[in-house]
Design a protein around this motif. Structure first.
Motif, mmCIF file in Angstrom:
data_model
loop_
_atom_site.group_PDB
_atom_site.id
_atom_site.type_symbol
_atom_site.label_atom_id
_atom_site.label_comp_id
_atom_site.label_asym_id
_atom_site.label_seq_id
_atom_site.Cartn_x
_atom_site.Cartn_y
_atom_site.Cartn_z
ATOM 1 N N ARG A 191 89.334 -3.509 61.318
ATOM 2 C CA ARG A 191 89.072 -2.287 60.547
ATOM 3 C C ARG A 191 88.214 -2.589 59.328
ATOM 4 O O ARG A 191 87.298 -1.841 58.990
ATOM 5 N N ALA A 192 88.492 -3.716 58.681
ATOM 6 C CA ALA A 192 87.700 -4.107 57.507
ATOM 7 C C ALA A 192 86.250 -4.376 57.918
ATOM 8 O O ALA A 192 85.317 -3.956 57.226
ATOM 9 N N ASP A 193 86.064 -5.060 59.042
ATOM 10 C CA ASP A 193 84.709 -5.321 59.542
ATOM 11 C C ASP A 193 83.990 -4.014 59.878
ATOM 12 O O ASP A 193 82.804 -3.844 59.579
ATOM 13 N N ASP A 194 84.724 -3.093 60.506
ATOM 14 C CA ASP A 194 84.154 -1.805 60.857
ATOM 15 C C ASP A 194 83.720 -1.043 59.604
ATOM 16 O O ASP A 194 82.611 -0.506 59.542
ATOM 17 N N PHE A 195 84.584 -1.019 58.598
ATOM 18 C CA PHE A 195 84.236 -0.345 57.342
ATOM 19 C C PHE A 195 83.052 -1.026 56.654
ATOM 20 O O PHE A 195 82.183 -0.366 56.094
ATOM 21 N N GLU A 196 83.012 -2.353 56.712
ATOM 22 C CA GLU A 196 81.906 -3.076 56.093
ATOM 23 C C GLU A 196 80.585 -2.739 56.802
ATOM 24 O O GLU A 196 79.563 -2.498 56.158
ATOM 25 N N ASN A 197 80.614 -2.698 58.146
ATOM 26 C CA ASN A 197 79.415 -2.333 58.908
ATOM 27 C C ASN A 197 78.951 -0.915 58.566
ATOM 28 O O ASN A 197 77.758 -0.676 58.372
ATOM 29 N N SER A 226 98.536 -9.869 65.397
ATOM 30 C CA SER A 226 97.812 -8.694 65.846
ATOM 31 C C SER A 226 97.596 -7.712 64.697
ATOM 32 O O SER A 226 96.565 -7.048 64.646
ATOM 33 N N GLU A 227 98.524 -7.587 63.788
ATOM 34 C CA GLU A 227 98.341 -6.720 62.635
ATOM 35 C C GLU A 227 97.206 -7.243 61.773
ATOM 36 O O GLU A 227 96.375 -6.480 61.285
ATOM 37 N N LEU A 228 97.165 -8.534 61.594
ATOM 38 C CA LEU A 228 96.102 -9.147 60.798
ATOM 39 C C LEU A 228 94.749 -8.965 61.482
ATOM 40 O O LEU A 228 93.760 -8.612 60.838
ATOM 41 N N GLU A 229 94.734 -9.175 62.785
ATOM 42 C CA GLU A 229 93.491 -8.979 63.522
ATOM 43 C C GLU A 229 93.035 -7.527 63.451
ATOM 44 O O GLU A 229 91.845 -7.241 63.262
ATOM 45 N N LEU A 230 93.980 -6.603 63.589
ATOM 46 C CA LEU A 230 93.658 -5.182 63.505
ATOM 47 C C LEU A 230 93.106 -4.838 62.127
ATOM 48 O O LEU A 230 92.108 -4.125 62.001
ATOM 49 N N ALA A 231 93.724 -5.348 61.106
ATOM 50 C CA ALA A 231 93.262 -5.103 59.736
ATOM 51 C C ALA A 231 91.868 -5.700 59.525
ATOM 52 O O ALA A 231 91.010 -5.075 58.893
#
Length: 177
Positions: free
Chosen positions: A42-48, A34-39
């Motif tokens: 967040r990375a996908d969100d920042f990339e978008n 879940s930590e990896l998925e959350l990270a």
């Protein structure tokens, strides 16, 4: 002195071990996936957000360039509109009969220089072959016949002008209808 260095090394090792154990305890309490998925989320969100901001900046730059080009292309529009009445007056003066050759030659030279200056800026006369409501203003109509088909122009009262593809002034014409 070497004893002090060894004590410091041992102390640092103990602190590192305790820190590692604390991290392991935290990781073991929360599932690692879940930590990896959350990270990743967040990375996908920042990339978008980055891609959207980048695209918006490119659009702003493109619009600014287009606007700058339009301003440059049509910079002489107001000046041309101000000169056209004087050009009309010159043409009326040239149509007057009884002018001396010197006066007529002077008027023609002035007329030709104004026309040339306008052409250099992209101003040209509107063609008057067939009536087009986009470029002509019908001020009078005449009945069409065999020699004069409908929508043909009978007479031009005032020439029309355009700057590149933008109409400055429509031609005032008489149209066969």
């Amino acid at each position: 002195m070497s004893e002090d260095i060894k004590k410091e090394e041992v102390t640092e090792e103990v602190e590192a071990t305790e820190a590692a154990e604390t991290v392991e305890e935290v990781v073991s309490e929360t599932p690692e996936k879940s930590e990896l998925e959350l990270a990743n989320e967040r990375a996908d969100d920042f990339e978008n957000k980055y891609l959207r901001a980048h695209a918006e900046m490119q659009n702003i730059q493109r619009r600014a360039n287009e606007e700058r080009q339009q301003l440059q292309r049509y910079r002489s529009q107001d000046l041309a509109k101000a000169i056209l009445p004087g050009l009309d007056n010159l043409e009326r003066a040239l149509a007057v009969e009884g002018l001396t050759d010197d006066v007529k030659k002077g008027l023609e030279m002035t007329h030709d220089s104004l026309i040339q200056a306008l052409k250099e800026e992209g101003v040209e006369e509107v063609e008057v072959e067939n009536f087009d409501h986009n470029f002509h203003m019908a001020v009078q109509t005449l009945p069409a016949d065999d020699e004069h088909p409908a929508d043909s122009i009978a007479q031009v009262f005032q020439k029309g002008y355009k700057l590149h593809e933008r109409l400055l002034r429509p031609a005032m014409v008489v149209v066969y209808n």
